[in-house]
Design an enzyme around this catalytic site. Structure first.
Site, PDB file in Angstrom:
ATOM      1  N   ASP A  85      -7.655   1.347  -3.811  1.00  0.00           N
ATOM      2  CA  ASP A  85      -8.128   1.792  -2.552  1.00  0.00           C
ATOM      3  C   ASP A  85      -9.472   2.143  -2.445  1.00  0.00           C
ATOM      4  O   ASP A  85     -10.256   2.106  -1.144  1.00  0.00           O
ATOM      5  CB  ASP A  85      -7.148   2.946  -2.525  1.00  0.00           C
ATOM      6  CG  ASP A  85      -5.838   3.046  -2.179  1.00  0.00           C
ATOM      7  OD1 ASP A  85      -5.481   1.959  -1.773  1.00  0.00           O
ATOM      8  OD2 ASP A  85      -4.978   3.949  -3.020  1.00  0.00           O
ATOM      9  N   HIS A 110      -0.524  -0.440   0.704  1.00  0.00           N
ATOM     10  CA  HIS A 110      -0.551   1.066   0.679  1.00  0.00           C
ATOM     11  C   HIS A 110      -1.489   1.454   2.107  1.00  0.00           C
ATOM     12  O   HIS A 110      -2.331   0.496   2.391  1.00  0.00           O
ATOM     13  CB  HIS A 110      -1.060   1.614  -0.519  1.00  0.00           C
ATOM     14  CG  HIS A 110      -1.399   3.147  -0.276  1.00  0.00           C
ATOM     15  ND1 HIS A 110      -0.542   3.988   0.126  1.00  0.00           N
ATOM     16  CD2 HIS A 110      -2.305   3.663  -0.918  1.00  0.00           C
ATOM     17  CE1 HIS A 110      -0.727   5.265   0.133  1.00  0.00           C
ATOM     18  NE2 HIS A 110      -1.894   5.094  -0.427  1.00  0.00           N
ATOM     19  N   SER A 254      26.006  17.641 -20.182  1.00  0.00           N
ATOM     20  CA  SER A 254      27.191  18.447 -20.674  1.00  0.00           C
ATOM     21  C   SER A 254      27.206  19.821 -19.584  1.00  0.00           C
ATOM     22  O   SER A 254      26.386  19.882 -18.557  1.00  0.00           O
ATOM     23  CB  SER A 254      26.717  19.270 -21.789  1.00  0.00           C
ATOM     24  OG  SER A 254      25.572  19.928 -21.723  1.00  0.00           O
TER      25      SER A 254
END
Length: 341
Positions: A85, A110, A254
């Site tokens: 960028d 992007h 769990s």
């Protein structure tokens, strides 16, 4: 909330991109992954690179034709800009813009430079985006397994009228149509991507893991145990979340873990954390982060380098290196080979 529309290969003219000449600018992670997939999909692709440089040598070793960036732009119909960028605006002004012609497709993975107007293309250029939601090396590894990485597409300027169709066809050629493609906008992709990186998937997670490691080791627990509990198991949990959301993760763990998750998690990521996230989002939306980052990189990136060094030397990294080099579980061919890709 708008209705979700997911495009798959069956919805796409997969041959459209094969009628275009594609110049991929850059051969880093995304440049490597996307260009390799394009080539294997039968597309006409060249790499626009600094001739004689390390990336040029790597690309040629993979059988690619390479050109200077200027010549690649002149040759191409579609120009996919896959360099960092922070250098895109300079390369665009000096090497891409002077060699463009009306009707070309300027593509990004992007929206940073387009959305924050670091790059302002002329009106007669199509400006589109194909943004895989994963690193380039994963784009490649998933493709070779017959899969794909979900991707976003967006259209910013569309003088030729077929920007969406070209973006979809390109996305299909890199494997995204096997997984799913979603249409968005340059603004939405840029701001949500930066926010996610900074507050959750990179910044938030890495800060959380380091903080947990520090709390445990400061309390006298073994750094090896701390590493396993706050970092190593993260992938196992995230894989469950990726498969079926938080519900699948909570189904698998769990009852003790699930109760602790729902009663203690909000004490760590509290309203104070959300307030900080909102401030970060404001900086992104206003362009303050973009300006800060651009200035940092343009002035020698000394602070950035300092942060990198500090993080490389964090005890969690040293312990992790020792454990990974000694541990047998999970060993296989690495997705990233820095010498090759």
């Amino acid at each position: 909330m708008s209705e979700l529309k997911i495009f798959l290969d069956k919805d796409i003219n997969q041959d459209l991109i094969k009628t275009k000449k594609i110049a991929v600018i850059g051969f880093g992670s995304q440049g490597y992954g996307q260009s390799m997939n394009l080539k294997d999909s039968g597309c006409d692709v060249v790499l626009g690179l600094r001739l004689g440089g390390a990336s040029d040598i790597k690309a040629k070793n993979y059988g690619f034709k390479t050109m200077s960036i200027e010549d690649a732009v002149k040759w191409a119909d579609v120009i996919q800009v896959l360099i960092p960028d922070e250098v895109q605006a300079e390369v665009y002004e000096n090497q891409i813009k002077p060699n463009m012609r009306a009707g070309q497709y300027l593509m990004f993975a992007h929206g940073f430079n387009i959305h924050f107007k670091k790059i302002v293309p002329p009106d007669d250029i199509n400006v589109i985006m194909v943004a895989p939601k994963g690193p380039g090396h994963t784009v490649r590894s998933q493709y070779t397994e017959g899969k794909g990485v979900p991707s976003l597409i967006a259209v910013y300027q569309n003088p030729s009228g077929d920007g969406k169709e070209v973006a979809l066809s390109y996305a299909s050629a890199i494997g995204a149509g096997r997984a799913g493609i979603i249409e968005t906008t340059f603004r939405e992709e840029t701001e949500t991507d930066l926010f996610g990186e900074q507050t959750v998937i990179c910044g938030g997670v890495s800060a959380l893991m380091k903080a947990g490691f520090e709390v445990l080791t400061e309390a006298g627990y073994s750094p090896y145990m701390a590493y396993f509990e706050v970092l190593h198991e993260m992938k196992l949990i995230v894989d469950l979340v990726n498969q079926g959301g938080l519900a699948d993760m909570r189904y698998s763990i769990s009852n003790t873990a699930e109760y602790g998750d729902m009663t203690r998690g909000p004490k760590v990521i509290s309203e104070t954390s959300k307030k900080a996230m909102r401030e970060i989002l404001k900086d992104i939306q206003s362009g303050a982060f973009a300006d800060e980052f651009t200035k940092e990189m343009a002035t020698g990136h000394k602070y950035f380098d300092k942060l990198r060094e500090e993080n490389r030397n964090h005890p969690i990294e040293k312990i992790g290196e020792e454990i990974r080099s000694s541990f047998v579980w999970g060993r296989k061919e690495n997705i990233i080979d820095r010498e090759k890709n």
